[in-house]
Design a protein around this motif. Structure first.
Motif, mmCIF file in Angstrom:
data_model
loop_
_atom_site.group_PDB
_atom_site.id
_atom_site.type_symbol
_atom_site.label_atom_id
_atom_site.label_comp_id
_atom_site.label_asym_id
_atom_site.label_seq_id
_atom_site.Cartn_x
_atom_site.Cartn_y
_atom_site.Cartn_z
ATOM 1 N N SER A 14 0.839 -1.196 0.000
ATOM 2 C CA SER A 14 0.000 0.000 0.000
ATOM 3 C C SER A 14 0.875 1.247 0.000
ATOM 4 O O SER A 14 2.028 1.225 0.428
ATOM 5 N N SER A 15 0.318 2.328 -0.505
ATOM 6 C CA SER A 15 1.038 3.594 -0.571
ATOM 7 C C SER A 15 0.046 4.730 -0.743
ATOM 8 O O SER A 15 -1.002 4.562 -1.355
ATOM 9 N N GLU A 16 0.411 5.874 -0.226
ATOM 10 C CA GLU A 16 -0.380 7.082 -0.449
ATOM 11 C C GLU A 16 0.129 7.850 -1.666
ATOM 12 O O GLU A 16 -0.529 8.781 -2.119
ATOM 13 N N ALA A 22 3.904 1.332 -3.884
ATOM 14 C CA ALA A 22 3.225 0.205 -3.232
ATOM 15 C C ALA A 22 3.897 -1.116 -3.609
ATOM 16 O O ALA A 22 4.116 -1.976 -2.752
ATOM 17 N N GLU A 48 -8.580 4.121 -2.657
ATOM 18 C CA GLU A 48 -9.529 4.728 -1.742
ATOM 19 C C GLU A 48 -9.727 6.182 -2.189
ATOM 20 O O GLU A 48 -8.765 6.848 -2.577
ATOM 21 N N HIS A 56 -5.511 6.469 -0.828
ATOM 22 C CA HIS A 56 -4.569 5.390 -0.549
ATOM 23 C C HIS A 56 -4.712 4.312 -1.613
ATOM 24 O O HIS A 56 -5.822 3.972 -1.996
ATOM 25 N N GLN A 58 -3.760 0.306 -2.949
ATOM 26 C CA GLN A 58 -3.344 -1.045 -2.564
ATOM 27 C C GLN A 58 -3.125 -1.857 -3.825
ATOM 28 O O GLN A 58 -3.921 -1.805 -4.762
#
Length: 72
Positions: A14-16, A22, A48, A56, A58
């Protein structure tokens, strides 16, 4: 030439900031516990949304690695 056996496992990174981050984060973390990682494939990307903006991310990865011999 020796014969090898391989295994495949699924992990989620995951990463913003982005998909690349990610993936790289997931592989870096998996490399701390899995030896001989040889490949990965992206099987799913999710995101998201907050206030109309991507928040965010994934990324689900299939990760392949070589199984080690257990005999001394």
């Amino acid at each position: 030439m020796s014969d090898n056996a391989y295994s495949r496992t699924e992990i989620v990174g995951s990463s913003e900031t982005g998909i690349d981050d990610a993936i790289r984060g997931a592989i870096t973390r998996a490399s701390q516990t899995l030896d001989e990682i040889g490949w990965f494939e992206v099987s799913e990307i999710r995101g998201e949304v907050h206030d109309g903006e991507v928040g965010h991310l994934q990324v689900t990865l299939g990760v392949g690695f070589t199984l080690r011999d257990t005999k001394p």
